[in-house]
Design a protein around this motif. Structure first.
Motif, PDB file in Angstrom:
ATOM      1  N   ASP A 105       0.820  -1.214   0.000  1.00 37.70           N
ATOM      2  CA  ASP A 105       0.000   0.000   0.000  1.00 37.70           C
ATOM      3  C   ASP A 105       0.854   1.265   0.000  1.00 37.70           C
ATOM      4  OD1 ASP A 105      -2.296  -1.525  -0.071  1.00 37.70           O
ATOM      5  OD2 ASP A 105      -2.741  -1.306   2.064  1.00 37.70           O
ATOM      6  N   SER A 106       1.887   1.293   0.830  1.00 39.20           N
ATOM      7  CA  SER A 106       2.718   2.508   0.863  1.00 39.20           C
ATOM      8  C   SER A 106       3.563   2.610  -0.414  1.00 39.20           C
ATOM      9  CB  SER A 106       3.567   2.592   2.126  1.00 39.20           C
ATOM     10  OG  SER A 106       4.369   1.465   2.276  1.00 39.20           O
ATOM     11  N   TYR A 107       3.942   1.489  -0.974  1.00 46.03           N
ATOM     12  CA  TYR A 107       4.662   1.473  -2.259  1.00 46.03           C
ATOM     13  C   TYR A 107       3.761   2.053  -3.357  1.00 46.03           C
ATOM     14  CZ  TYR A 107       6.956  -0.736  -6.377  1.00 46.03           C
ATOM     15  OH  TYR A 107       7.544  -1.005  -7.585  1.00 46.03           O
ATOM     16  N   LYS A 108       2.484   1.677  -3.353  1.00 47.11           N
ATOM     17  CA  LYS A 108       1.541   2.206  -4.351  1.00 47.11           C
ATOM     18  C   LYS A 108       1.415   3.729  -4.220  1.00 47.11           C
ATOM     19  CE  LYS A 108      -2.317  -0.025  -4.018  1.00 47.11           C
ATOM     20  NZ  LYS A 108      -3.438  -0.968  -3.839  1.00 47.11           N
ATOM     21  N   GLU A 109       1.379   4.230  -2.992  1.00 43.98           N
ATOM     22  CA  GLU A 109       1.305   5.685  -2.781  1.00 43.98           C
ATOM     23  C   GLU A 109       2.543   6.361  -3.362  1.00 43.98           C
ATOM     24  OE1 GLU A 109       0.520   6.702   1.341  1.00 43.98           O
ATOM     25  OE2 GLU A 109      -1.106   5.223   1.403  1.00 43.98           O
ATOM     26  N   GLU A 110       3.690   5.770  -3.113  1.00 38.35           N
ATOM     27  CA  GLU A 110       4.957   6.310  -3.629  1.00 38.35           C
ATOM     28  C   GLU A 110       4.950   6.303  -5.165  1.00 38.35           C
ATOM     29  OE1 GLU A 110       9.693   5.616  -2.601  1.00 38.35           O
ATOM     30  OE2 GLU A 110       8.212   4.391  -1.552  1.00 38.35           O
ATOM     31  N   LEU A 111       4.451   5.219  -5.748  1.00 39.78           N
ATOM     32  CA  LEU A 111       4.361   5.126  -7.212  1.00 39.78           C
ATOM     33  C   LEU A 111       3.450   6.212  -7.774  1.00 39.78           C
ATOM     34  CD1 LEU A 111       4.036   1.253  -7.629  1.00 39.78           C
ATOM     35  CD2 LEU A 111       5.911   2.652  -8.526  1.00 39.78           C
ATOM     36  N   SER A 112       2.313   6.442  -7.127  1.00 40.19           N
ATOM     37  CA  SER A 112       1.365   7.462  -7.590  1.00 40.19           C
ATOM     38  C   SER A 112       1.987   8.847  -7.555  1.00 40.19           C
ATOM     39  CB  SER A 112       0.109   7.472  -6.716  1.00 40.19           C
ATOM     40  OG  SER A 112      -0.604   6.286  -6.895  1.00 40.19           O
ATOM     41  N   THR A 113       2.657   9.157  -6.463  1.00 42.67           N
ATOM     42  CA  THR A 113       3.309  10.456  -6.313  1.00 42.67           C
ATOM     43  C   THR A 113       4.351  10.667  -7.403  1.00 42.67           C
ATOM     44  OG1 THR A 113       2.996  10.330  -3.931  1.00 42.67           O
ATOM     45  CG2 THR A 113       4.627  11.913  -4.717  1.00 42.67           C
ATOM     46  N   LEU A 114       5.156   9.646  -7.628  1.00 43.80           N
ATOM     47  CA  LEU A 114       6.216   9.775  -8.633  1.00 43.80           C
ATOM     48  C   LEU A 114       5.667   9.791 -10.052  1.00 43.80           C
ATOM     49  CD1 LEU A 114       9.034   7.628  -7.042  1.00 43.80           C
ATOM     50  CD2 LEU A 114       9.110  10.053  -7.574  1.00 43.80           C
ATOM     51  N   TYR A 115       4.555   9.127 -10.275  1.00 49.07           N
ATOM     52  CA  TYR A 115       3.939   9.121 -11.606  1.00 49.07           C
ATOM     53  C   TYR A 115       3.658  10.556 -12.060  1.00 49.07           C
ATOM     54  CZ  TYR A 115       0.723   8.158 -15.431  1.00 49.07           C
ATOM     55  OH  TYR A 115       0.120   8.115 -16.668  1.00 49.07           O
ATOM     56  N   ASP A 116       3.141  11.363 -11.131  1.00 51.24           N
ATOM     57  CA  ASP A 116       2.817  12.757 -11.445  1.00 51.24           C
ATOM     58  C   ASP A 116       4.063  13.591 -11.733  1.00 51.24           C
ATOM     59  OD1 ASP A 116       0.131  12.192 -11.110  1.00 51.24           O
ATOM     60  OD2 ASP A 116       0.133  12.766  -8.998  1.00 51.24           O
ATOM     61  N   GLN A 117       5.221  13.132 -11.268  1.00 54.15           N
ATOM     62  CA  GLN A 117       6.464  13.886 -11.455  1.00 54.15           C
ATOM     63  C   GLN A 117       7.349  13.290 -12.560  1.00 54.15           C
ATOM     64  OE1 GLN A 117       8.378  13.890  -7.616  1.00 54.15           O
ATOM     65  NE2 GLN A 117       6.524  14.540  -6.580  1.00 54.15           N
ATOM     66  N   ALA A 118       6.923  12.177 -13.128  1.00 60.90           N
ATOM     67  CA  ALA A 118       7.757  11.456 -14.103  1.00 60.90           C
ATOM     68  C   ALA A 118       8.201  12.357 -15.244  1.00 60.90           C
ATOM     69  CB  ALA A 118       7.008  10.245 -14.639  1.00 60.90           C
ATOM     70  N   LYS A 119       9.443  12.173 -15.667  1.00 62.99           N
ATOM     71  CA  LYS A 119      10.055  13.039 -16.669  1.00 62.99           C
ATOM     72  C   LYS A 119       9.893  12.523 -18.097  1.00 62.99           C
ATOM     73  CE  LYS A 119      11.934  15.679 -13.479  1.00 62.99           C
ATOM     74  NZ  LYS A 119      10.943  16.555 -12.883  1.00 62.99           N
ATOM     75  N   SER A 120       9.558  11.239 -18.257  1.00 66.80           N
ATOM     76  CA  SER A 120       9.445  10.702 -19.609  1.00 66.80           C
ATOM     77  C   SER A 120       8.281   9.722 -19.708  1.00 66.80           C
ATOM     78  CB  SER A 120      10.743   9.983 -19.997  1.00 66.80           C
ATOM     79  OG  SER A 120      10.855   8.763 -19.276  1.00 66.80           O
ATOM     80  N   THR A 121       7.879   9.455 -20.930  1.00 67.87           N
ATOM     81  CA  THR A 121       6.807   8.491 -21.192  1.00 67.87           C
ATOM     82  C   THR A 121       7.218   7.115 -20.691  1.00 67.87           C
ATOM     83  OG1 THR A 121       6.481   9.746 -23.220  1.00 67.87           O
ATOM     84  CG2 THR A 121       5.244   7.716 -23.016  1.00 67.87           C
ATOM     85  N   LYS A 122       8.490   6.771 -20.874  1.00 65.65           N
ATOM     86  CA  LYS A 122       9.006   5.465 -20.443  1.00 65.65           C
ATOM     87  C   LYS A 122       8.878   5.327 -18.911  1.00 65.65           C
ATOM     88  CE  LYS A 122      13.183   2.609 -20.618  1.00 65.65           C
ATOM     89  NZ  LYS A 122      14.591   2.538 -20.988  1.00 65.65           N
ATOM     90  N   GLU A 123       9.233   6.375 -18.196  1.00 63.46           N
ATOM     91  CA  GLU A 123       9.133   6.352 -16.732  1.00 63.46           C
ATOM     92  C   GLU A 123       7.677   6.252 -16.295  1.00 63.46           C
ATOM     93  OE1 GLU A 123      11.287   9.707 -15.071  1.00 63.46           O
ATOM     94  OE2 GLU A 123      12.996   9.232 -16.351  1.00 63.46           O
ATOM     95  N   LYS A 124       6.820   7.061 -16.910  1.00 65.35           N
ATOM     96  CA  LYS A 124       5.387   7.008 -16.578  1.00 65.35           C
ATOM     97  C   LYS A 124       4.850   5.594 -16.814  1.00 65.35           C
ATOM     98  CE  LYS A 124       3.203  11.571 -17.089  1.00 65.35           C
ATOM     99  NZ  LYS A 124       3.104  11.845 -15.699  1.00 65.35           N
ATOM    100  N   ALA A 125       5.213   4.996 -17.931  1.00 65.38           N
ATOM    101  CA  ALA A 125       4.734   3.649 -18.275  1.00 65.38           C
ATOM    102  C   ALA A 125       5.191   2.625 -17.235  1.00 65.38           C
ATOM    103  CB  ALA A 125       5.220   3.262 -19.665  1.00 65.38           C
ATOM    104  N   LEU A 126       6.449   2.726 -16.814  1.00 65.37           N
ATOM    105  CA  LEU A 126       6.981   1.791 -15.819  1.00 65.37           C
ATOM    106  C   LEU A 126       6.274   1.978 -14.473  1.00 65.37           C
ATOM    107  CD1 LEU A 126       8.889  -0.385 -14.783  1.00 65.37           C
ATOM    108  CD2 LEU A 126      10.609   1.396 -14.418  1.00 65.37           C
TER     109      LEU A 126
END
Length: 144
Positions: A105-126
Motif C-alpha cells: 500500500d505505501s509502495y503504491k502511494e509512492e508510485l502514484s506520487t512519482l507518476y505525477d512527477q515522471a520526466k518521460s513516457t518510459k518512466e510514466k509507463a513503468l
C-alpha cells in the motif's frame, strides 16, 4: 530544487522495492501456508522485475550509483522483530501477509506520487505498470 529531488525520489523507490523484496523473500522461505508463500513469491517476482527496469532508468538516465548498501537504506528492524516474534508465536503467515500488504500500500502511494512527477513516457509507463502489478497483488492478498 525539484529537478534534482526527482532522481533521489526514484532512488527512494528503488529502496522501497528492495525492502519489499527482502520481506517477501523471507516470507517465501519461512511462510507455512500456501497462500502466504504464494503472496510472498508473487510479490518478490513482480517487484524484482520492476526493480530491474527502474534500476536501469536510475543508473543510465540519472547516472546515480546503485548498490546493496544504498538500496538497503530502508531495511526496517521493526519489521524483522515483528516477523521474528510472529514466527516464535506461530503467527508468521498472518503477520507477514499483513506487513506485505501495508508495504504494498505505501509502495503504491509512492508510485502514484512519482507518476505525477515522471520526466518521460518510459518512466510514466513503468510506474503505471508497477502500480497495476501491486493492485493485482493487493486483490489476490485480500481474496485469501
Amino acid at each position: 530544487a525539484g529537478e534534482r529531488e526527482y532522481p533521489q525520489k526514484l532512488n527512494g523507490l528503488l529502496q522501497t522495492q528492495f525492502e519489499l523484496m527482502r520481506i517477501s523473500e523471507e516470507g517465501a522461505s519461512k511462510g507455512r501456508g500456501t497462500a502466504a508463500r504464494n503472496l510472498a513469491l508473487n510479490t518478490n517476482f513482480t517487484v524484482l522485475t520492476d526493480h530491474n527496469e527502474l534500476t536501469e532508468i536510475v543508473t543510465k538516465t540519472y547516472k546515480l550509483k546503485v548498490n546493496a548498501k544504498t538500496l538497503g537504506a530502508k531495511a526496517d528492524e521493526d519489521t524483522d522483530e515483528a516477523l521474528a516474534d510472529a514466527e516464535a508465536s506461530n503467527r508468521y503467515d498472518e503477520v507477514m501477509t499483513e506487513i506485505l500488504q501495508q508495504s504494498i500500500d505505501s509502495y503504491k502511494e509512492e508510485l502514484s506520487t512519482l507518476y505525477d512527477q515522471a520526466k518521460s513516457t518510459k518512466e510514466k509507463a513503468l510506474l503505471q505498470k508497477s502500480f497495476e502489478h501491486m493492485e493485482l497483488l493487493s486483490k489476490s492478498a485480500t481474496q485469501q
